[in-house]
Scaffold this motif. Structure first.
Motif, short mmCIF file in Angstrom:
data_model
loop_
_atom_site.label_atom_id
_atom_site.label_comp_id
_atom_site.label_asym_id
_atom_site.label_seq_id
_atom_site.Cartn_x
_atom_site.Cartn_y
_atom_site.Cartn_z
N GLY A 8 0.81 -1.22 0.00
CA GLY A 8 0.00 0.00 0.00
C GLY A 8 0.84 1.26 0.00
N LEU A 9 1.97 1.21 0.72
CA LEU A 9 2.88 2.36 0.75
C LEU A 9 3.50 2.60 -0.62
N VAL A 10 3.90 1.53 -1.30
CA VAL A 10 4.47 1.66 -2.65
C VAL A 10 3.44 2.25 -3.60
N ALA A 11 2.21 1.75 -3.55
CA ALA A 11 1.15 2.22 -4.45
C ALA A 11 0.80 3.68 -4.17
N SER A 26 2.57 6.00 -2.59
CA SER A 26 3.65 6.95 -2.86
C SER A 26 3.84 7.14 -4.37
N ALA A 27 3.71 6.08 -5.16
CA ALA A 27 3.82 6.23 -6.62
C ALA A 27 2.69 7.11 -7.15
N TRP A 72 14.05 7.00 -8.01
CA TRP A 72 13.52 7.21 -6.66
C TRP A 72 12.47 6.17 -6.28
N LEU A 73 11.66 5.76 -7.24
CA LEU A 73 10.58 4.83 -6.95
C LEU A 73 10.99 3.35 -7.01
#
Length: 185
Positions: A58-61, A63-64, A178-179
């Motif tokens: 969820g954090l990856v999604a 933040s992207a 960065w991602l």
């Protein structure tokens, strides 16, 4: 006998058209699928390192998505502040900015299969590719409208358009790195 095809243009030249009528029109299919694939691949990369959790996915999604929205809003604000009139809509900018996820996927897959060196080689190639793509595409969109406005080729406003194009293109590799850099160890 073969039936002759009608190759006539079926839309107005001066208005934005749907991708089904113009193969060069930006659409959201590739960026949307690449975004979702990036999230799933990030989960796979984290899972192979025993760092996966639903919260991290969820954090990856989020933040992207937040970086994408911030990028598009900053481009729109930049276009407004330098008073560049363009037919680029926010959806077009989302589509152009979303193409970076394809390169991020290639970098992550190379990193999973070939290790850190493969990640850097593949991501470097994809960063160069997206940089060139963005320059060519946005230059075509921004400078063609400058010619239609009657702006001089060497005018100050055209230089601002070129600097803005370069800044947008240069931001893509930064976002790509960065991602993805934290997903592989």
């Amino acid at each position: 006998p073969a039936v002759p095809q009608d190759w006539q243009v079926r839309y107005q030249q001066d208005t934005p058209v749907a991708p089904r009528f113009d193969v060069n029109a930006p659409d959201l299919y590739i960026p949307a699928m690449a975004f979702l694939t990036y999230i799933l691949l990030a989960g796979l990369a984290l899972g192979t390192q025993n760092r996966f959790s639903p919260d991290s996915l969820g954090l990856v999604a989020s933040s992207a998505l937040a970086w994408l929205v911030l990028e598009v809003l900053s481009v729109l604000l930049s276009l407004y502040l330098v008073t560049v009139s363009t037919e680029l809509t926010p959806i077009d900018l989302v589509a152009f900015a979303g193409y970076k996820y394809v390169g991020m996927i290639v970098g992550l897959v190379a990193g999973l299969l070939l290790g850190r060196a493969g990640y850097y080689v593949a991501l470097s190639w994809c960063c160069l590719s997206i940089f060139i793509f963005m320059i060519r595409t946005l230059r075509l969109k921004l400078l063609s409208e400058a010619a239609a406005e009657g702006v001089l080729v060497r005018g100050a406003k055209n230089q601002v358009r070129m600097y803005l194009t370069m800044a947008i293109a240069a931001a893509q590799p930064l976002f790509m790195y960065w991602l993805t850099f934290h997903l592989l160890r």
